[in-house]
Design an enzyme around this catalytic site. Structure first.
Site, PDB file in Angstrom:
ATOM      1  N   GLY A   1     -12.025   6.828   4.109  1.00  7.03           N
ATOM      2  CA  GLY A   1     -10.578   6.831   4.146  1.00  7.03           C
ATOM      3  C   GLY A   1     -10.025   7.914   3.638  1.00  7.03           C
TER       4      GLY A   1
ATOM      5  N   ASN B   1      -2.433  -0.624  -2.092  1.00  6.34           N
ATOM      6  CA  ASN B   1      -3.602  -0.943  -2.392  1.00  6.34           C
ATOM      7  C   ASN B   1      -3.288  -1.631  -4.081  1.00  6.34           C
ATOM      8  OD1 ASN B   1      -3.019   2.144  -2.501  1.00  6.34           O
ATOM      9  ND2 ASN B   1      -4.412   2.133  -4.118  1.00  6.34           N
TER      10      ASN B   1
ATOM     11  N   GLN C   1      -6.236  -0.716   3.487  1.00  3.80           N
ATOM     12  CA  GLN C   1      -6.225  -1.956   2.910  1.00  3.80           C
ATOM     13  C   GLN C   1      -6.041  -3.365   3.964  1.00  3.80           C
ATOM     14  OE1 GLN C   1      -6.751  -3.149  -0.335  1.00  3.80           O
ATOM     15  NE2 GLN C   1      -7.394  -1.228  -0.989  1.00  3.80           N
TER      16      GLN C   1
ATOM     17  N   SER D   1     -11.206   2.470   6.376  1.00  2.02           N
ATOM     18  CA  SER D   1     -12.660   2.856   5.252  1.00  2.02           C
ATOM     19  C   SER D   1     -13.488   1.568   5.427  1.00  2.02           C
ATOM     20  CB  SER D   1     -11.953   3.312   3.935  1.00  2.02           C
ATOM     21  OG  SER D   1     -13.249   3.269   3.187  1.00  2.02           O
TER      22      SER D   1
ATOM     23  N   HIS E   1     -16.026   0.736   3.493  1.00  6.15           N
ATOM     24  CA  HIS E   1     -16.186   0.162   2.197  1.00  6.15           C
ATOM     25  C   HIS E   1     -15.234  -0.874   1.662  1.00  6.15           C
ATOM     26  CE1 HIS E   1     -14.301   2.048  -1.252  1.00  6.15           C
ATOM     27  NE2 HIS E   1     -14.105   2.939  -0.392  1.00  6.15           N
TER      28      HIS E   1
ATOM     29  N   THR F   1     -23.594  16.689  11.798  1.00  9.55           N
ATOM     30  CA  THR F   1     -24.436  15.379  12.359  1.00  9.55           C
ATOM     31  C   THR F   1     -23.942  14.164  12.212  1.00  9.55           C
ATOM     32  OG1 THR F   1     -26.126  17.004  12.468  1.00  9.55           O
ATOM     33  CG2 THR F   1     -26.638  14.868  12.566  1.00  9.55           C
TER      34      THR F   1
ATOM     35  N   CYS G   1      -7.956   5.043  -9.241  1.00  7.75           N
ATOM     36  CA  CYS G   1      -7.829   6.328  -9.584  1.00  7.75           C
ATOM     37  C   CYS G   1      -6.990   6.479 -10.799  1.00  7.75           C
ATOM     38  CB  CYS G   1      -7.096   7.082  -8.293  1.00  7.75           C
ATOM     39  SG  CYS G   1      -7.309   6.279  -7.019  1.00  7.75           S
TER      40      CYS G   1
HETATM   41  C1  LIG Z   1      -9.752   2.885  -0.796  1.00  9.61           C
HETATM   42  C2  LIG Z   1      -8.455   3.658  -0.262  1.00  9.61           C
HETATM   43  C3  LIG Z   1      -8.339   4.898   0.434  1.00  9.61           C
HETATM   44  C4  LIG Z   1      -9.720   5.967   0.403  1.00  9.61           C
HETATM   45  O1  LIG Z   1     -10.506   5.503   1.162  1.00  9.61           O
HETATM   46  P1  LIG Z   1     -12.167   6.010   0.633  1.00  9.61           P
HETATM   47  O2  LIG Z   1     -12.830   5.488   1.720  1.00  9.61           O
HETATM   48  O3  LIG Z   1     -12.518   5.493  -0.628  1.00  9.61           O
HETATM   49  O4  LIG Z   1     -11.841   7.654   0.521  1.00  9.61           O
HETATM   50  C5  LIG Z   1      -7.066   5.450   1.030  1.00  9.61           C
HETATM   51  N1  LIG Z   1      -5.984   4.709   1.295  1.00  9.61           N
HETATM   52  C6  LIG Z   1      -6.051   3.562   0.414  1.00  9.61           C
HETATM   53  C7  LIG Z   1      -4.822   2.575   0.518  1.00  9.61           C
HETATM   54  C8  LIG Z   1      -7.074   2.908   0.021  1.00  9.61           C
HETATM   55  O5  LIG Z   1      -7.190   1.574  -0.637  1.00  9.61           O
END
Ligand SMILES: *Cc1c(COP(=O)(O)O)cnc(C)c1O
Length: 385
Positions: free
Chosen positions: A71, A151, A179, A199, A201, A237, A324
């Site tokens: 993300g 988030n 999110q 993202s 995850h 890659t 963070c």
């Molecule tokens: C988690 C998050 C990101 C960062 O994504 P990553 O894949 O962890 O780098 C960016 N923006 C928001 C709103 C997020 O919740």
């Protein structure tokens, strides 16, 4: 009670079906998608299929999806890539004061490079004013970036309305939808966006893989130069297994959303109602314009960090804001933007739910948490009941 995981806004476990879908691409289907022989063709086919799946879920075209390393990279590519590409058209950018650092820090970097950035405030509900945004657009504005949902406080911003304005004014519009993808129905056409980040995850896919929707006709200067991968927008890659996992996770989330999300939302409402029974506790952000899985409250006269440690001892994983910001002494920029005082913001707690949470877990949290708060308050010099 086993551990209760309530930090899905930070990350989610990878689903079994997703792992199953990825495994072949670590093993016998390990080829490089750029190779011409059958191993390579197999990998290429998997990438094409994943891209098609993501495009279909977002109501986008195959060529409009760029896979990234997560993300943060998608946000950086959208913002820096567009700013650098269109810098001769203008050097003014607009964003909000509650964005994720993956948006705010690229903006700050662009300021050091001579761009000018307007940071729009939010109201006490965490909402951007569409009118204020419209007024902030200038002749030299080239990009607006506003997150789909926050988030920390879970507030959902009026993206479609903002997009209608940027479209009319001929300004590019990016949204960080990290999110919301997997949780809400995302249609890039209805949202009126030119760029959208996600993202894996955050929706039960693997870490380190994401995607950026780039509307046809929008050009970006790449962050990473090298080969011609991702139509020259992101060299390197391809992470075939990760991309297959992202697509599988998205497909599952999309198919199950109408069943899973109402259940999560009901659990969320139980949590909010229960927590608001604690005296001197308030909800952070709008109750209605809110992610179905987000609970964010400020509990006065306690330290969020102490609460987290105590909850951890009881097997409850939560957050006191953004992952963070934890560990730093400053309260989160998002809570400050809502107008909370330092003291109140320090007592904030975020619980973010996911598909595996149960009613029994919510019961457990609602039994466990109030006595901890009471105990912490007894130790606080500021508190007198
Ligand atoms: C988690 C998050 C990101 C960062 O994504 P990553 O894949 O962890 O780098 C960016 N923006 C928001 C709103 C997020 O919740």
């Amino acid at each position: 009670m086993n551990a209760v995981y309530l930090d899905h806004a930070a990350t989610t476990p990878v689903r079994e079906e997703v792992i199953e879908a990825m495994l072949p691409y670590f093993k016998d289907k390990f080829g490089n998608a750029s190779s011409v022989y059958s191993f390579g063709r197999e990998a290429r086919k998997a990438l094409d299929q994943a891209r098609q799946t993501v495009a279909e879920v977002l109501n986008a075209d195959f060529n409009e999806i760029v896979f990234t390393g997560g993300g943060s990279e998608a946000d950086n590519l959208a913002i820096k890539g567009a700013a650098w590409e269109y810098r001769n058209k203008g050097r003014h950018l607009i964003t909000s004061s509650i964005e994720h650092h993956a948006v705010l820090h690229p903006m700050q970097q662009l300021e050091r490079e001579g761009f000018e950035v307007t940071y729009l405030p939010v109201d006490d509900q965490g909402l951007i004013s569409v009118e204020e945004l419209a007024n902030a657009i200038r002749e030299d504005t080239i990009l607006v970036s506003i997150m789909h949902a926050n988030n920390e406080i879970g507030v959902i911003e009026p993206i479609a309305q903002i997009g209608a304005i940027t479209k009319e004014r001929g300004v590019l519009f990016h949204t960080d939808a990290v999110q919301t993808v997997g949780v809400m129905d995302i249609d890039v056409k209805k949202l009126n966006v030119d760029l959208l980040s996600m993202s894996a995850h955050k929706f039960y896919g693997p870490k380190g893989v994401g995607a950026l929707y780039v509307r046809k006709g929008v050009r970006l200067i790449p962050l990473i130069h090298g080969g011609s991968h991702e139509s020259r927008r992101r060299a390197g890659t391809e992470n075939v297994a990760g991309i297959v996992g992202l697509a599988k996770a998205l497909e599952l989330a999309d198919a199950e959303r109408s069943v899973v999300v109402p259940r999560i939302q009901r659990l969320r409402d139980r949590l909010i109602d229960g927590l608001l029974q604690i005296p001197h506790t308030r909800l952070n952000g709008s109750r209605t314009e809110r992610l179905p899985n987000n609970v964010s409250v400020s509990i006065e006269f306690i330290e969020g960090e102490s609460l987290l440690l105590n909850l951890d001892l009881k097997g409850i994983a939560a957050s006191s804001g953004s992952a963070c910001t934890s560990g730093s002494l400053d309260p989160s920029h998002v809570l400050m933007a809502l107008g909370l005082t330092h003291e109140v913001a320090h007592g904030s707690l975020r619980l973010s739910l996911g598909r595996e949470n149960t009613d029994a877990e919510i019961d457990y949290v609602l039994e466990t948490l109030p006595p901890i708060v009471e105990r912490l308050r007894e130790m606080s010099p500021l508190f007198s009941s």
